[in-house]
Design a protein around this motif. Structure first.
Motif: not given
Lengths: 449, 118
Positions: A1-8, A16
């Protein structure tokens, strides 16, 4: 989840917006297609009257959508096969046996910064990968995948293929010149000299074959090789096939002829200054070219989509089963057969191993059922639809050759540039002319019309 | 005629596919101007020296010239090969003369040492 948030968080504002807009647009398009199919009778009538338009759209999108996964597959094959040859493990983290690693590479390349160095010619720098990838995609137009399954059956197909394939060198030269980097310039010039030198033996090696076939249409050439595998042109043109294979290796800038991107000499050749998606297209184009060259070799010399054995007509199995005739029974069968088969396949595992929980046995049953269904449906299609069988034979032979190219990369060292150029002009060119005249003499003497 | 439209359509489709993908990547990727050193050409760690588009080997040019001669020949030979069944002996002899003249040129280049990479 953090990886997705970081990519976002890394995305630009435009990114975006795009990431939210594109799914909405896709949904809207799907809805629009549904509305047109249901209510747009004039539009459907127009498309039915101009069926070639539908055929073109299907062919173009199929080729474009096929080209990138093909590149992914060959990149994964190269990583894994060379790793196994070097007694390494290779990719094993992403997906089953690491098979999704090249897809992740592709996504990473898509999200990377696309940087143009100072002093580079921005326009030419951007156009170079476009030219290279375009020439690769346009070559796929004439490749016959199966009976009736090709982009277009052009009567000068082979000449068109060489002409379009030759455009690659323009793209590489553009990349080398516009990068404003000495390594890039050297790489571009080397690739120009190499591709241009090997173009001559490549084109001359198929002339003997053209004398035998009397046509340049790849579809017709494949049709000529129907029947037993002794009809394949590799047995009538062994020297031509060998020269074609060597020259094609050099054309695709593959080991042992990969002087253009010799990383121990000139970093990455013409692609030194490239990054992001523009580099990605160079990368994909190389692997699409490997596929095209293998497919072309198969279509010309190894019988294309023909099976090596000619089935006698008496043995032919005709499965004449019309699903529509069963009526409501088909619906019940579709509803009832999967659960029953899954339970039946899961039962032995549940009974046989008492430690296995019931849900794991069900999962095993489900997987086994899917394998069984694929085998049954695929086998039915292979027997009764000749384009499925043709496609499977073509892809099987083609990937055998792709494997050979990967094998060569794992085994052979790189040649020196003077050996490379001397080999093209002093050995391959006279040999291909010899092949041409020997074939012509044989046709005059035997005249097998 | 429809084949020509296919080729033109594929050209358009291929070019627009690449441009759309590069455009989408340009929109979703992050950008950072960096300092002066980021834009410098990569030449193994040291700053670039001398004129990049300066002088390079003459051999490249000579191979390009040889290529032009032989590639035109290939175009003729392809058409000759298609109709060879109708020509037979006369076609064979005329092509032998045609290729012989070109091979004389190649032999001259070979003798002069052009084919040696320097």
């Amino acid at each position: 989840m953090t990886a997705v948030a970081r990519s976002w968080g890394r995305l630009t504002l435009a990114g975006k917006i795009l990431f939210t807009v594109i799914p909405i647009l896709l949904l809207l398009t799907a809805g629009l297609v549904l509305v047109v199919v249901l209510f747009g009778k004039p539009i459907v009538d127009f498309l039915a009257a101009n069926i070639w338009l539908v055929r073109f759209i299907v062919a173009a999108s199929a080729v474009l959508l096929m080209s990138v996964p093909t590149a992914f597959l060959i990149i994964y094959m190269e990583m894994k096969v060379i790793a196994l040859m070097n007694l390494r493990i290779g990719p094993d983290r992403v997906g089953p046996f690491g098979s999704l690693l090249s897809v992740v590479h592709g996504l990473k390349v898509l999200m990377k910064e696309d940087f143009s160095p100072t002093g580079s010619d921005r326009l030419v720098f951007t156009l170079a990968p476009v030219v290279v990838y375009m020439s690769a995609v346009m070559s796929l137009l004439v490749l016959p995948f199966a009976p009736g399954l090709f982009g277009a059956d052009i009567n000068i197909g082979l000449l068109y293929l060489f002409a379009v394939g030759g455009l690659t060198v323009v793209g590489l030269l553009m990349a080398g010149w516009s990068s404003f980097n000495k390594y890039s310039l050297l790489g571009g010039l080397r690739s120009a000299a190499q591709v241009v030198s090997y173009e001559i033996p490549l084109t001359l090696s198929v002339v003997g074959l053209l004398i035998l076939t009397g046509t340049m249409s790849l579809n017709q050439i494949s049709l000529n090789q129907a029947g037993w595998f002794t009809n394949w042109y590799v047995f009538q043109q062994p020297l031509g096939a060998l020269i074609f294979f060597i020259a094609a290796t050099a054309e695709g800038n593959r080991t042992p002829f990969d002087l253009t991107e010799a990383d121990s000499e000139i970093v990455a050749g013409f692609a030194t200054e490239y990054s992001g998606m523009r580099f990605g297209f160079f990368f994909f184009a190389e692997y699409v070219n490997v596929f095209i060259v293998s497919g072309l070799f198969v279509a010309l010399f190894l019988g294309g989509w023909n099976a090596p054995i000619a089935w006698p007509e008496a043995w032919a199995i005709h499965l004449t089963f019309d699903p529509g005739s069963t009526g409501m029974g088909l619906l019940f069968a579709l509803l009832l057969v999967p659960p029953i088969l899954i339970l039946a396949l899961a039962a032995p595992f549940y009974v046989g191993r008492s430690s296995l929980p019931w849900w794991q046995a069900l999962i095993i049953g489900f997987v086994l059922f899917n394998v069984l269904a694929i085998v049954v449906v695929g086998g039915w299609a292979f027997i009764s639809l000749d384009w499925v069988a043709g496609l499977l034979w073509f892809l099987g032979k083609t990937y055998l050759f792709v494997f050979t190219f990967v094998w060569m990369r794992g085994t052979l060292p790189r040649v020196r540039i003077d050996q490379l150029m001397g080999f093209a002009w002093k050995w391959l060119l006279p040999a291909s002319l010899l092949n041409l005249f020997v074939t012509a003499l044989a046709v005059i003497v035997i005249n097998p019309r | 005629m429809s084949n020509l439209w296919y080729i033109a359509g594929f050209l358009f489709a291929g070019v627009s596919f690449v441009f759309l993908t590069i455009g989408a990547a340009w929109l979703i990727s992050h950008r950072n101007p960096g300092d002066v050193h980021k834009g410098l050409p990569y030449e193994s760690g040291i700053d670039t020296y001398g004129d990049t588009h300066g002088r390079f080997g003459l051999s490249f040019y000579i191979y390009a010239l040889l290529f032009v001669a032989f590639d035109i020949e290939v175009v003729f030979i392809f058409l000759w090969a298609i109709v060879f069944r109708d020509l037979l002996i006369s076609g064979f002899i005329s092509m032998l003369i045609f290729v012989g003249i070109l091979l004389l040129g190649l032999a001259y280049a070979w003798r002069k040492g052009v084919l040696e990479w320097r």
